[in-house]
Structure formats: structure tokens, C-alpha cells
Write an enzyme that holds these catalytic residues in place. Sequence first.
Site, PDB file in Angstrom:
ATOM      1  CB  VAL A  41      -4.759   7.800 -10.305  1.00  0.00           C
ATOM      2  CG1 VAL A  41      -4.376   6.473  -9.658  1.00  0.00           C
ATOM      3  CG2 VAL A  41      -6.237   8.107 -10.064  1.00  0.00           C
ATOM      4  NE  ARG A  99      -2.108  -0.897  -7.125  1.00  0.00           N
ATOM      5  CZ  ARG A  99      -1.066  -0.982  -6.297  1.00  0.00           C
ATOM      6  NH1 ARG A  99      -1.219  -0.710  -5.012  1.00  0.00           N
ATOM      7  NH2 ARG A  99       0.118  -1.325  -6.753  1.00  0.00           N
ATOM      8  CE1 TYR A 104     -12.675  12.323 -15.102  1.00  0.00           C
ATOM      9  CE2 TYR A 104     -11.361  12.908 -17.024  1.00  0.00           C
ATOM     10  CZ  TYR A 104     -11.494  12.799 -15.655  1.00  0.00           C
ATOM     11  OH  TYR A 104     -10.450  13.145 -14.833  1.00  0.00           O
ATOM     12  CG  PHE A 155     -13.159  24.374 -13.695  1.00  0.00           C
ATOM     13  CD1 PHE A 155     -13.335  23.089 -13.187  1.00  0.00           C
ATOM     14  CD2 PHE A 155     -13.920  24.763 -14.789  1.00  0.00           C
ATOM     15  CE1 PHE A 155     -14.255  22.226 -13.757  1.00  0.00           C
ATOM     16  CE2 PHE A 155     -14.845  23.892 -15.370  1.00  0.00           C
ATOM     17  CZ  PHE A 155     -15.001  22.627 -14.863  1.00  0.00           C
TER      18      PHE A 155
END
Length: 413
Positions: free
Chosen positions: A88, A95, A127, A413
Amino acid sequence: MGTEHGTELKTLRPEEFDRWWDHLVRAFGGGATPAEERELDRSLTEFDRSLAVWDADTLVGTSAAFSFRMTVPGGAVLPTAGVTMVSVAATHRRRGVLTSMMRRLLDDARAKGEPLAALLASEPAIYGRFGFGTATLQLDAEIDTGRVTLTLPPGTEEVRVRYAPPADVLKECEAVYATLVPRRPGMLARQPGWEQAALLDPESEREGASALQCVVAERDGEVTGYTRFRTKMGWGPGGHDGTVTLEDLAGLDPATEGALWRFLFGIDLMTKLSLRGRPVDEPWQHLVSDIRRCGRRLRDAGYVRLVDVGAALAARTYQTPVAVVLEVEDVFCPWNAGRWRLTGDARGASCERTSDAADLALPVGGLAAAYLGGVSLLSLAAAGRVRELRPGALTEASVAFGSPVAPWLPHGF
């Protein structure tokens, strides 16, 4: 799809890739990235699962998912959304940009029938609020090979090792890797194209070390293991002081692994062996003469999210018989919330909705942390993340959820 504050979330188009990639690079510090890495990532990108958030014509967010398959306890390999490329813009924090992307990625994973999602977190604090739990750890080490010796397994002398150009033996190495995938929870079945990531070797990323080298192990003419590594020469007051950096090692049996470790410990002019991202229970730790001179460190690695609690719990097996009702809290994916009756053993399991009284209560992130068997429910309970509602249920479930082999996520990954 609109998000908060007037931004718009769209599926990435192939012609937007370079701009998307440049945004991602800037978000991760802005360092130069080799052209080879960009082109490999372009070839692996699943554009229908890649997202871009726009503020008018300004790109302000990126994310994507790969269609992976991950091994779970018992050896089943489950469809898994490999969440990646998340960024981001610093101008658009708080936001709702990240929330909108995670909402879309997890909704899509559910629609595709993927019971799991997984990621590697650049910032672990992010997370947990989306239901991810730390499910695998990794072992790093700096081994003083000038002073540490090995006691080798029986049969090591029967294994032949030889140098080979990495690309020339890629097929044989991938066959070894594929054989090992069902043996350890957390491992990823290699999707087409991903084998090329192991050969990525831009000179600008070597930091003075050699080009990628490969040695294969053979018995009776068959490849039974391999290692990929780099060497970097160094000199000190006492003479040579080189470092071997391990990139990968895999063997089908103890003797093969022993032969490969013996090779790495014995390379001329090298006095250190640097390991990154290895399984926490890797057997070399029981072969070395002095574990204190191996500089071991643990780090968090793979983060897992149960996209479909019922399907995920039913797909794995359990070390001991278990019959327990779980009260799962899941704010971000409310379809998982509520009570689930789990019944299972080493042969299989079922997990269904129930209105029966709960035996254990826990958030979905705690369940995700324990899912691959590397984190015990007892330890989570000691941290206040699991509540025992029926006496004895916690120990029963904690033992059952364990894995005899530590889970491991083998590559990024």
C-alpha cells in the site's frame, strides 16, 4: 469494486504489470531489482488473481494470489491461496486499501474451493487481524565447519556425489523434491514454472559470492538428493576464511543427506556454512560434534489462514483419536464462525456444524497456528488464546493436532 476514500480495486491487466511491479518495489524500499527476477515474476503472475487499487489514475495498492497446493498432516495436499505482492502506498495508509484487497483475495479463495491461504509476512503485526496465524518456523545457522565435525549415518559411503550444472539436473532435482512434498506439512507442490525460481542467479544479487553451484547425490545411478549453494572466498589473520551459503538441500534418505552435508562441510578453503530457512527439526543437528558452534536461530516463516474451517480440519489426519467441539471466532470470514464438531484419528476425519456445547473456544488465527502441527494448542492456551470449556479437552486436542514432523514452508513466493 470501490473501496473507502474513493479508491477503486481492479483486476490487474498484463499491460499494467511494469507499473504494478515498480509500485511494489518502491513499497519494499526502492532498491534495484534484476531484470531476470522481474521477468520470472511476470511469467508466474496469475493476472486473474492479481489486484491493483487506483486513486484516479494513481496506483496505490498491489496484491496477488498464487494457486498453490500445500501438504497438511497426513500427507494430503490441499489447494491453497498463496497471498503475495501486498503493498500500500505510504500516501494511502489507513484508508481501507489493504482491507479491501484481503477481502477480495479471501472471498476469491473461498469461491475457488481453497480451504487454506498462506503468506510470508514482511510485517507480522499486519496479518493477525485477517485471521492468519504463525504456523511454521524456520531455522537459520552459522556453522563453524573448521571446528565442527559430523558423525555420519550408516550407508553414507555408498552414496556418490558429483558436481552438475544446476539447469542440467533440474528435472532430477525436481523429482526428488516432489517425492518429499507429502512427507512434511507446509511443503508446496511445485506448480509449472516455479522450478525456474531455484535457478534464478543474477550476478547483482550474489554479494561477491560465486555463481550458483549444484551437487547431486546418486546411488546405483539414480539421483537421490541434491544441494545448491554458493561459495565466497575470504582471508583472515589465520589464512583462508571462506563461507558456503546453502540455497537448498534435499535427500530421500539419511545416507543421502549425510553425504550432502559431508560435502558441504568439507569444501576446500571454506570455514563457515551459512543456512537460511531450514526445517527446525533438520537431522544435521544430531550429526554435528558441537551444536553450540552452529549459531542456531529461529524465525517465524509461514502464516496460514483457514478459509474453510470445516474442509480444512476434515482434510488432515490426527496423531491420536479426537472428538471435540470447537467454538471458532472469525470476524473477517464470518462463514467460519460458530461451533464445529471435529472427529478424527490417523486414518481420517470429519468436521461438521453442530449446536452442541463447545469443548474449546479459540480465534481462527489460533486454530490456523496449530493447524499444521507445529504449534501446540496447550501453548496457545497458556497465552490465553484458547479456552478450555470441558476438562481434558485441551490436552486431548493438543496431542491430536501435533505432527511428528515439523511443518516447513520450503521457499518464498
